[in-house]
Write an enzyme that holds these catalytic residues in place. Structure first.
Site, PDB file in Angstrom:
ATOM      1  N   HIS A 133     -10.486  -7.653  -0.273  1.00 58.09           N
ATOM      2  CA  HIS A 133     -10.243  -6.361  -0.932  1.00 58.09           C
ATOM      3  C   HIS A 133     -10.955  -6.436  -2.286  1.00 58.09           C
ATOM      4  O   HIS A 133     -11.095  -7.527  -2.849  1.00 58.09           O
ATOM      5  CB  HIS A 133      -8.730  -6.219  -1.123  1.00 58.09           C
ATOM      6  CG  HIS A 133      -8.273  -4.908  -1.660  1.00 58.09           C
ATOM      7  ND1 HIS A 133      -8.383  -4.577  -2.984  1.00 58.09           N
ATOM      8  CD2 HIS A 133      -7.702  -3.835  -1.052  1.00 58.09           C
ATOM      9  CE1 HIS A 133      -7.874  -3.365  -3.171  1.00 58.09           C
ATOM     10  NE2 HIS A 133      -7.464  -2.900  -2.014  1.00 58.09           N
ATOM     11  N   ASP A 151      -5.013 -14.342  -1.860  1.00 54.83           N
ATOM     12  CA  ASP A 151      -4.541 -12.963  -1.956  1.00 54.83           C
ATOM     13  C   ASP A 151      -3.607 -12.733  -0.765  1.00 54.83           C
ATOM     14  O   ASP A 151      -4.065 -12.627   0.375  1.00 54.83           O
ATOM     15  CB  ASP A 151      -5.750 -12.017  -1.919  1.00 54.83           C
ATOM     16  CG  ASP A 151      -5.342 -10.550  -1.787  1.00 54.83           C
ATOM     17  OD1 ASP A 151      -4.126 -10.266  -1.720  1.00 54.83           O
ATOM     18  OD2 ASP A 151      -6.248  -9.695  -1.739  1.00 54.83           O
ATOM     19  N   GLN A 154      -1.469  -8.549   1.814  1.00 57.95           N
ATOM     20  CA  GLN A 154      -1.236  -8.028   3.163  1.00 57.95           C
ATOM     21  C   GLN A 154      -0.372  -8.965   4.000  1.00 57.95           C
ATOM     22  O   GLN A 154       0.129  -8.563   5.045  1.00 57.95           O
ATOM     23  CB  GLN A 154      -2.581  -7.800   3.880  1.00 57.95           C
ATOM     24  CG  GLN A 154      -3.460  -6.736   3.253  1.00 57.95           C
ATOM     25  CD  GLN A 154      -2.842  -5.341   3.312  1.00 57.95           C
ATOM     26  OE1 GLN A 154      -1.968  -5.066   4.123  1.00 57.95           O
ATOM     27  NE2 GLN A 154      -3.288  -4.472   2.427  1.00 57.95           N
ATOM     28  N   LYS A 201       4.031  -3.123  -1.484  1.00 55.19           N
ATOM     29  CA  LYS A 201       3.642  -3.167  -0.076  1.00 55.19           C
ATOM     30  C   LYS A 201       4.743  -3.783   0.788  1.00 55.19           C
ATOM     31  O   LYS A 201       4.605  -3.893   1.996  1.00 55.19           O
ATOM     32  CB  LYS A 201       2.355  -3.988   0.087  1.00 55.19           C
ATOM     33  CG  LYS A 201       1.112  -3.313  -0.478  1.00 55.19           C
ATOM     34  CD  LYS A 201      -0.131  -4.037   0.003  1.00 55.19           C
ATOM     35  CE  LYS A 201      -1.344  -3.808  -0.872  1.00 55.19           C
ATOM     36  NZ  LYS A 201      -1.834  -2.428  -0.881  1.00 55.19           N
ATOM     37  N   CYS A 261     -11.251  -0.014   0.039  1.00 55.43           N
ATOM     38  CA  CYS A 261     -11.525  -0.928  -1.086  1.00 55.43           C
ATOM     39  C   CYS A 261     -12.099  -2.245  -0.590  1.00 55.43           C
ATOM     40  O   CYS A 261     -11.729  -3.322  -1.067  1.00 55.43           O
ATOM     41  CB  CYS A 261     -10.277  -1.182  -1.925  1.00 55.43           C
ATOM     42  SG  CYS A 261      -9.612   0.301  -2.645  1.00 55.43           S
TER      43      CYS A 261
END
Lengths: 126, 409
Positions: free
Chosen positions: B119, B199, B202, B225, B365
């Protein structure tokens, strides 16, 4: 809901999307600009040929976009040829929305105006 | 605990917006009432500036805030002292890219490694940090299934050009693929002797994460999220790094002593938390984690996978639909990206919206990945615990309508 669904994707909009007018590269370029819409990745490249008399002689646009942005850019391209650069600079949002004949709604307004924005940017640098 | 559409009653937005088919949880999730209540309760009963006042109300606010930190720590198998509260994943990654500045500059003959699956929030900060440090960038390639394992790292750079840092996503927000973080970290540590920044924006909402097992040096995720509020996120930082790295932001609450010309930093995560923190946000996140815990993370993951597989199967049978990401959905979270031939993602998501279906259409993104896929945009459906088969049915109906509209010529 059924009514406005017909409204946005009118036949003429789909026609311009499928067969965009002036979707080409020019050989002789007097002004050009590229603008992208960062929210969706759409991008237009506009090239202009401008005569001695300050009138737009030809326009070519390329790039990719959704039905609304392609149709608006295509319809606009038919309108700018023959007009003075100064006149084209004065074309506004209302002009484009009238050409489209629909209200694209706030989330799609930027799509509708991407072509005009690119033409204006090309003339700015001129 | 139930799962799927029977949960929706606990999420006020599904009552407010009847008929909402929300398939954009990879962008942000909806929130259960318990999260909003936890935040509202804090402002009504315990609000004060934490870690500053000595009066009992300030003590109470401090305790609440630190209890939330402990809740987050247990969620990923970390110690409380390893949890830094930030605004979101983007802020966590920017914080690191600036705090590592001196280290990257000192090792500028070594590249900064990342992937084209990132991302923008785990791509642009490192691109800019490498530029500031005068270091090169190196990209870890994908395997044929668009997944990254330790084997792909071997194809990047043999020593002595080992990277100074590796930044990599746990799960792709476009493809849904899960990368083998444990194997990747082991390789990076052993072969490159470089820290790994993960990261997990997600991943954290959808699968159990154990930072001890992954052995990552840094791991970032966002509350919003995973059923929590916006405005609060988490940066996990191994203890040794908390001591080694200088703070990115300085000011109130993060100092030990301020002299006229120099200052020293607080011990613990406070060093990286300048300014009054988002206490209500931290409590909202803790409530979200409790909600997830009551439902069960494994159960959530299984439910999402079932739905995503069902959608993948339906789309696989359509000649005019291209699906990006592994068609079998193996090693994937509940994210499905696709395109309908001849229909731009913006138009398709606009038409789906009329069926109440909220999906993302665009570049997500992730422009470097979109260039690799050779597309400008895709439509993405992403699942969470409140989704069900009715959402998929509505999406497929919308797809049929888009086909009808765009084939009218």
């Amino acid at each position: 809901m059924a009514d406005d669904k017909e409204e946005i994707y009118r036949q003429n909009i789909l026609d311009h999307y499928r067969s965009p007018r002036n979707f080409k590269k020019l050989k002789k370029i007097d002004a050009r600009a590229e603008v992208s819409n960062p929210s969706c990745g759409d991008r237009f490249d506009v090239e202009l040929a401008i005569g001695q008399d300050g009138r737009i002689k030809d326009i070519g646009f390329s790039g990719s976009g959704c039905a609304i942005s392609m149709a608006a850019a295509s319809m606009l391209s038919e309108q700018v040829v023959g007009r003075k650069a100064q006149e084209v600079r004065a074309l506004d949002r209302k002009f484009v929305l009238d050409l489209l004949g629909i209200d694209p709604g706030p989330s799609r307004l930027r799509c509708a105006l991407l072509g005009l924005e690119t033409v204006h940017k090309a003339l700015e640098k001129k | 605990m139930p799962i799927g559409k029977s949960l929706r009653a606990g999420f006020p937005i599904f009552t407010e917006k009847a008929g909402l088919r929300y398939l954009d949880s990879a962008a942000t999730s909806q929130k259960p009432a318990s999260v909003m209540e936890a935040m509202s309760r804090y402002y009504s009963t315990s609000n004060a500036n934490p870690r500053r006042g000595v009066y009992s109300l300030a003590q109470e606010a401090t305790e609440e805030y630190e209890r939330a930190r402990g809740r987050v720590a247990r969620f990923i198998g970390a110690k409380s002292e390893e949890i830094v509260f930030v605004r979101n994943t983007t802020e966590a990654l920017n914080l690191l890219s600036y705090s590592m500045q001196d280290m990257l500059a000192k090792k500028k003959n070594r590249p900064v490694a990342l992937t084209r699956m990132e991302h923008h929030s785990n791509f642009v900060p490192w691109q800019q940090a490498a530029r500031r440090a005068g270091a090169k960038l190196a990209f870890v390639p994908f395997d044929a299934k668009k997944r990254i394992t330790a084997g792909n790292l071997g194809k990047l750079a043999p020593r002595p050009d080992a990277p100074s840092v590796l930044a990599i996503t746990h799960a792709s927000n476009v493809l849904g693929t899960l990368n083998d973080i444990a194997g990747i970290v082991r390789y990076a540590h052993e072969e490159w002797e470089c820290p790994v920044v993960v990261d997990a924006a997600q991943a954290a909402p959808h699968l159990p994460i154990d930072v001890k097992r992954l052995d990552a040096d840094f791991l970032a995720f966002s509350s919003h999220k995973m059923l929590g509020p916006t405005g609060i996120g988490v940066l996990y930082m191994k203890e040794e790094w908390r001591e080694r790295l200088p703070p990115f932001m300085s000011g109130g609450g993060q100092i030990a002593n301020v002299g006229d010309r120099t200052s020293t930093w607080a011990d613990g995560p406070a060093k990286f938390e300048a300014g009054t923190p988002d206490v209500a946000g931290a409590l909202g996140l803790a409530a979200a984690i409790e909600y997830i815990g009551r439902t069960g993370m494994e159960k959530i993951g299984r439910h999402e996978k079932k739905l995503a597989d069902r959608l993948r199967r339906a789309l696989a049978g359509m000649d005019d639909v291209e699906v990006y990401g592994p068609p079998d959905g193996q090693d994937c979270i509940g994210v499905v990206s696709f395109n309908l031939a001849g229909v731009h993602g913006h138009d398709l998501s606009g038409i789906l919206d009329r069926h109440g279906v909220a999906v993302r259409g665009g570049h997500h993104c992730a422009q470097p990945l979109m260039r690799m896929l050779g597309v400008n945009s895709t439509v993405r459906a992403s699942f969470y615990l409140y989704n069900d088969t009715d959402d998929i049915d509505a999406l497929l109906e919308g797809l049929d309508e888009a086909r009808r509209i765009f084939s009218r010529l």
